[in-house]
Design an enzyme around this catalytic site. Structure first.
Site, PDB file in Angstrom:
ATOM      1  N   CYS A 232      41.270  63.304  25.408  1.00  0.00           N
ATOM      2  CA  CYS A 232      40.628  64.830  26.021  1.00  0.00           C
ATOM      3  C   CYS A 232      40.890  64.703  27.457  1.00  0.00           C
ATOM      4  CB  CYS A 232      38.834  63.679  25.693  1.00  0.00           C
ATOM      5  SG  CYS A 232      39.269  63.704  23.295  1.00  0.00           S
TER       6      CYS A 232
ATOM      7  N   CYS B 206      28.307  56.989  27.960  1.00  0.00           N
ATOM      8  CA  CYS B 206      30.039  57.625  27.314  1.00  0.00           C
ATOM      9  C   CYS B 206      30.960  58.488  28.180  1.00  0.00           C
ATOM     10  CB  CYS B 206      28.518  59.164  26.653  1.00  0.00           C
ATOM     11  SG  CYS B 206      27.318  58.884  25.498  1.00  0.00           S
TER      12      CYS B 206
ATOM     13  N   CYS C 172      43.557  55.143  24.159  1.00  0.00           N
ATOM     14  CA  CYS C 172      43.160  55.922  23.155  1.00  0.00           C
ATOM     15  C   CYS C 172      44.503  57.030  24.112  1.00  0.00           C
ATOM     16  CB  CYS C 172      41.727  56.551  24.176  1.00  0.00           C
ATOM     17  SG  CYS C 172      41.129  58.075  22.543  1.00  0.00           S
TER      18      CYS C 172
ATOM     19  N   GLU D 114      36.837  46.719  26.067  1.00  0.00           N
ATOM     20  CA  GLU D 114      35.090  46.907  26.100  1.00  0.00           C
ATOM     21  C   GLU D 114      33.352  47.026  25.508  1.00  0.00           C
ATOM     22  OE1 GLU D 114      35.364  48.194  31.334  1.00  0.00           O
ATOM     23  OE2 GLU D 114      34.915  49.543  29.565  1.00  0.00           O
TER      24      GLU D 114
ATOM     25  N   CYS E 282      37.374  62.965  29.203  1.00  0.00           N
ATOM     26  CA  CYS E 282      37.342  61.001  29.115  1.00  0.00           C
ATOM     27  C   CYS E 282      38.063  60.013  29.432  1.00  0.00           C
ATOM     28  CB  CYS E 282      37.950  60.655  27.604  1.00  0.00           C
ATOM     29  SG  CYS E 282      37.096  59.462  27.246  1.00  0.00           S
TER      30      CYS E 282
ATOM     31  N   CYS F 282      27.580  49.639  20.608  1.00  0.00           N
ATOM     32  CA  CYS F 282      28.686  50.618  20.668  1.00  0.00           C
ATOM     33  C   CYS F 282      30.338  49.929  20.865  1.00  0.00           C
ATOM     34  CB  CYS F 282      28.814  51.025  22.302  1.00  0.00           C
ATOM     35  SG  CYS F 282      29.372  52.314  22.472  1.00  0.00           S
TER      36      CYS F 282
ATOM     37  N   SER G 141      33.209  65.032  17.926  1.00  0.00           N
ATOM     38  CA  SER G 141      32.994  64.893  19.211  1.00  0.00           C
ATOM     39  C   SER G 141      33.509  65.962  18.946  1.00  0.00           C
ATOM     40  CB  SER G 141      33.902  63.370  19.788  1.00  0.00           C
ATOM     41  OG  SER G 141      33.836  62.748  20.143  1.00  0.00           O
TER      42      SER G 141
HETATM   43  N1  SAH Z   1      37.150  58.694  20.090  1.00  0.00           N
HETATM   44  C1  SAH Z   1      35.804  59.073  19.290  1.00  0.00           C
HETATM   45  C2  SAH Z   1      35.081  57.530  19.512  1.00  0.00           C
HETATM   46  C3  SAH Z   1      34.128  58.143  21.617  1.00  0.00           C
HETATM   47  S1  SAH Z   1      32.910  58.449  21.314  1.00  0.00           S
HETATM   48  C4  SAH Z   1      35.107  60.174  19.372  1.00  0.00           C
HETATM   49  O1  SAH Z   1      35.763  60.707  20.725  1.00  0.00           O
HETATM   50  O2  SAH Z   1      34.162  60.744  18.980  1.00  0.00           O
HETATM   51  C5  SAH Z   1      32.702  59.118  22.657  1.00  0.00           C
HETATM   52  C6  SAH Z   1      32.003  60.135  23.417  1.00  0.00           C
HETATM   53  O3  SAH Z   1      31.479  60.157  24.574  1.00  0.00           O
HETATM   54  C7  SAH Z   1      32.484  61.286  22.422  1.00  0.00           C
HETATM   55  O4  SAH Z   1      31.513  62.318  21.456  1.00  0.00           O
HETATM   56  C8  SAH Z   1      33.520  61.603  24.085  1.00  0.00           C
HETATM   57  O5  SAH Z   1      33.238  63.223  23.479  1.00  0.00           O
HETATM   58  C9  SAH Z   1      32.024  61.685  24.645  1.00  0.00           C
HETATM   59  N2  SAH Z   1      32.261  61.163  26.305  1.00  0.00           N
HETATM   60  C10 SAH Z   1      33.824  61.580  26.624  1.00  0.00           C
HETATM   61  N3  SAH Z   1      33.926  61.629  27.948  1.00  0.00           N
HETATM   62  C11 SAH Z   1      33.039  61.244  28.637  1.00  0.00           C
HETATM   63  C12 SAH Z   1      31.584  61.949  29.944  1.00  0.00           C
HETATM   64  N4  SAH Z   1      32.852  61.585  30.930  1.00  0.00           N
HETATM   65  N5  SAH Z   1      31.126  62.082  30.007  1.00  0.00           N
HETATM   66  C13 SAH Z   1      29.869  62.326  28.668  1.00  0.00           C
HETATM   67  N6  SAH Z   1      30.650  62.016  27.269  1.00  0.00           N
HETATM   68  C14 SAH Z   1      31.540  61.750  27.401  1.00  0.00           C
END
Ligand code: SAH
Length: 347
Positions: free
Chosen positions: A117, A336, A113, A93, A120, A106, A217
């Site tokens: 986390c 996000c 991935c 996406e 996520c 984005c 992050s």
């Molecule tokens: N893998 C990289 C790039 C993805 S950025 C990284 O983690 O930085 C995606 C961002 O969204 C990250 O900062 C992550 O912490 C945040 N994120 C993930 N799940 C989320 C959620 N459910 N709500 C809000 N932010 C989220």
């Protein structure tokens, strides 16, 4: 089928490859300009390339890439989510965020991935494979075509905050960034590009010479909390991560952005805010607060509005530049942490 794909090569690599085959180095500049600046895919239309070179390219390489937009969803706030079909049928996406004249892509860097986390949605689908350089760049090209057709301004910013961990695919990512920012290529300003990472410490210095921004992050203010949320913490504890961020800031002259997802009742209390300030003491940075976006079965909840305000207030009172990320495209699961590569979301 030729193994080498011309759109996977930054200009320097293209030059080396051509020189090895006995062609002059400047031919790489010409070819690169045809491909990226003029968007040509037919070798026969590249008038200033000698016939012998064109024949060599035709037999030893390929140039066509078959990416397409499988599905497009539009949010009520103007955010678009594109389900991009890759050459082998897998999908990622890409999201376009619109804000007045500003259009931010984005972009994704992997199918799925592997970082795992806990909060996520992308992490729920395991990593399938890295995206190739040409696939990473193609998201940019596809989105710009789409914006042009809609009579909208072209992309002004790119953030690698889509699916995947960019630094887990660092070779292809770096090559893609070189193509995007090459003055003879797509000539996109490196200062308008941000790479976001969970913090793969050894790869962070690779971004310095590219001139792009770094976002980390962080999501937690101490090791115990971070380990609970992000498995990567076991490999690179906070002290190492913060030191790498400080190194990046020093060498690049750019401030680092720390992203902090606020999870209701987990990491969003006043004590966490104070701990965060102490932790980042030696870095030139700003903080981007992201209130958690819920998804089915997430097991976490969004923070209370008043907790967000208190958290932000504490950082501000300590002189930290702190921003709150507005959640965009939530109705189409484009916000996000909501990307799964399945094109989910109501139209
Ligand atoms: N893998 C990289 C790039 C993805 S950025 C990284 O983690 O930085 C995606 C961002 O969204 C990250 O900062 C992550 O912490 C945040 N994120 C993930 N799940 C989320 C959620 N459910 N709500 C809000 N932010 C989220």
């Amino acid at each position: 089928m030729a193994a080498i794909h011309l759109k996977d090569m930054p200009r320097k690599r293209l030059r080396g490859w051509l020189q090895e085959a006995g062609f002059q180095g400047f031919r790489a500049d010409q070819l690169f300009e045809w491909i990226w600046r003029h968007g040509r895919v037919e070798l026969d239309t590249m008038a200033n390339l000698p016939r012998r070179l064109r024949a060599h390219l035709a037999s030893q390489s390929s140039l066509h890439s078959g990416l397409s937009v499988a599905r497009q969803l539009q949010s009520s706030d103007g955010t678009r989510k594109l389900l991009v079909g890759l050459e082998d049928g897998l999908q990622v996406e890409a999201v376009i965020l619109a804000d007045r004249e500003r259009r931010t892509l984005c972009a994704s860097s992997q199918v799925g991935c592997a970082m795992g986390c806990d909060f996520c949605y992308t992490a729920r689908s395991k990593v399938r494979r890295n995206m190739s350089t040409r696939e990473i760049v193609a998201q940019f090209e596809l989105c710009n075509t789409l914006l042009a057709e809609a009579g909208e301004p072209a992309l002004s910013n790119i953030v690698f905050m889509g699916m995947g961990e960019p630094l887990a695919n660092v070779e292809n990512l770096v090559a893609a960034l070189q193509i995007l920012t090459d003055a003879r290529g797509l000539a996109f300003s490196a200062r308008k590009i941000t790479v976001s990472t969970v913090g793969l410490v050894p790869h962070i210095p690779r971004l310095v010479p590219l001139g792009v921004h770094l976002a980390i992050s962080l999501n937690a203010s101490n090791d115990a909390l971070r380990e609970q949320l992000m498995p990567i913490e076991k490999h690179y504890p906070l002290v190492e991560l913060v030191a790498a961020a400080a190194g990046f800031a020093r060498e690049s002259g750019r401030r680092v952005t720390f992203e902090y997802v606020l999870l209701g009742g987990v990491n969003d209390q006043a004590e966490h805010a104070r701990e965060l300030v102490r932790l980042l003491n030696h870095v030139r940075y700003k903080v981007n607060l992201i209130p958690f976006n819920e998804f089915p079965g997430s097991g976490y909840r969004a923070p209370l509005e008043e907790d967000v305000a208190v958290f932000q207030g504490i950082l501000r009172s300590k002189g930290v530049d702190v921003f709150r990320r507005r959640s965009r495209g939530r109705d189409i699961l484009a916000a996000c942490g909501q990307l799964a590569g399945k094109g989910e979301g109501a139209v």
